[in-house]
Write an enzyme that holds these catalytic residues in place. Structure first.
Site: not given
Ligand code: 13P
Length: 253
Positions: A10-12, A99, A171, A177, A217, A238
């Site tokens: 998920n590149w956001k 999300h 999640e 994050g 994470s 992420g």
């Molecule tokens: P991180 O891997 O940066 O913690 O993010 C997880 C996430 O929100 C994936 O959708």
């Protein structure tokens, strides 16, 4: 037969056109050269403007491209929104819904998430549906009731046939994050809990087939342990998915 592991990036709101195409071309080159990933389903979710070109780049490869959001109406006066048929028209048939960042920053409630879920399924778009508890919920030991409530208000309004188009992504919000990954014990207990309520609602076939991913994470050092834990079918990643070297390591496990 062992289920294929599912790795979702998920590149956001990261990467512009150049960065997106550079990453995808190099990633595909690498996995072709190394002949890896045939035992996995790999999905990358770039930003909306680059979905079309991303899908073109990954045509004929095992990489699939997903959208990060969808709107719950078919068309109309909804400035800035993207419909299911728009996604389908550029060959996108996977979407992330629910999300925690969308719930938090865009105030998406379970009512609208259910509508998004239903419209995606109506258009035969596969859904990666995110659920997760806050730090406070876990501190009060409320994580299981919160997850059950989130499922009750959304996914459990789906028929057994509709469920076939859904992946669940657990999640925990406190792990997203933050660099604080849930422990294997916390992950496997929650995944067992989720699978078990699917069993109670839909029976054995669906509960054993439903894919439950973990996100929060994950990095190249902890990915293998997490992804191959009991009741874990893959990962939603992420930050570490934005680093080509790290992501290649993760998909190789
Ligand atoms: P991180 O891997 O940066 O913690 O993010 C997880 C996430 O929100 C994936 O959708």
């Amino acid at each position: 037969m062992m289920k294929k592991k599912i790795i979702v990036a998920n590149w956001k709101m990261n990467y512009d056109l150049h960065e997106t195409t550079f990453f995808l071309r190099n990633f595909l080159k690498y996995i072709k050269e190394k002949k890896i990933c045939h035992n996995k389903e790999i999905i990358i979710a770039p930003s909306f403007p680059f979905l079309h070109i991303s899908n073109q780049i990954s045509q004929g490869t095992l990489l699939k491209i997903a959208a990060q959001n969808i709107f719950f109406k078919d068309k109309g006066s909804f400035t800035g929104e993207i419909s299911a048929s728009m996604l389908k028209s550029i060959g996108i048939d996977i979407v992330i819904i629910g999300h925690s960042e969308r719930r938090k920053f865009f105030l998406e409630d379970e009512n609208s998430l259910l509508k998004k879920l239903k419209i995606a399924i109506k258009h035969k778009i596969k859904v990666i549906f995110c659920i997760g508890e806050t730090y406070e919920d876990r501190n009060k030991n409320n994580q299981y009731s919160i997850i059950e409530k989130q499922l009750n208000n959304t996914i459990f309004h789906c028929s057994p046939n509709e469920i076939k188009l859904i992946y669940i992504a657990y999640e925990p919000i406190w792990a997203i994050g933050t660099g604080v990954t849930a422990t294997i014990d916390q992950i496997t207990k929650m995944h067992y809990f989720i699978r078990n309520i699917f069993y109670e609602k839909y029976g054995n076939t669906i509960s054993s087939k439903i894919s439950i991913l973990y996100g929060g994470s994950i990095n190249h050092l902890n990915a293998k342990n997490i992804i191959y834990s009991n009741n874990v079918d893959g990962g939603l990643i992420g930050n570490s998915s934005l680093n080509l070297e790290q992501f290649v390591k993760i998909v190789q496990y």
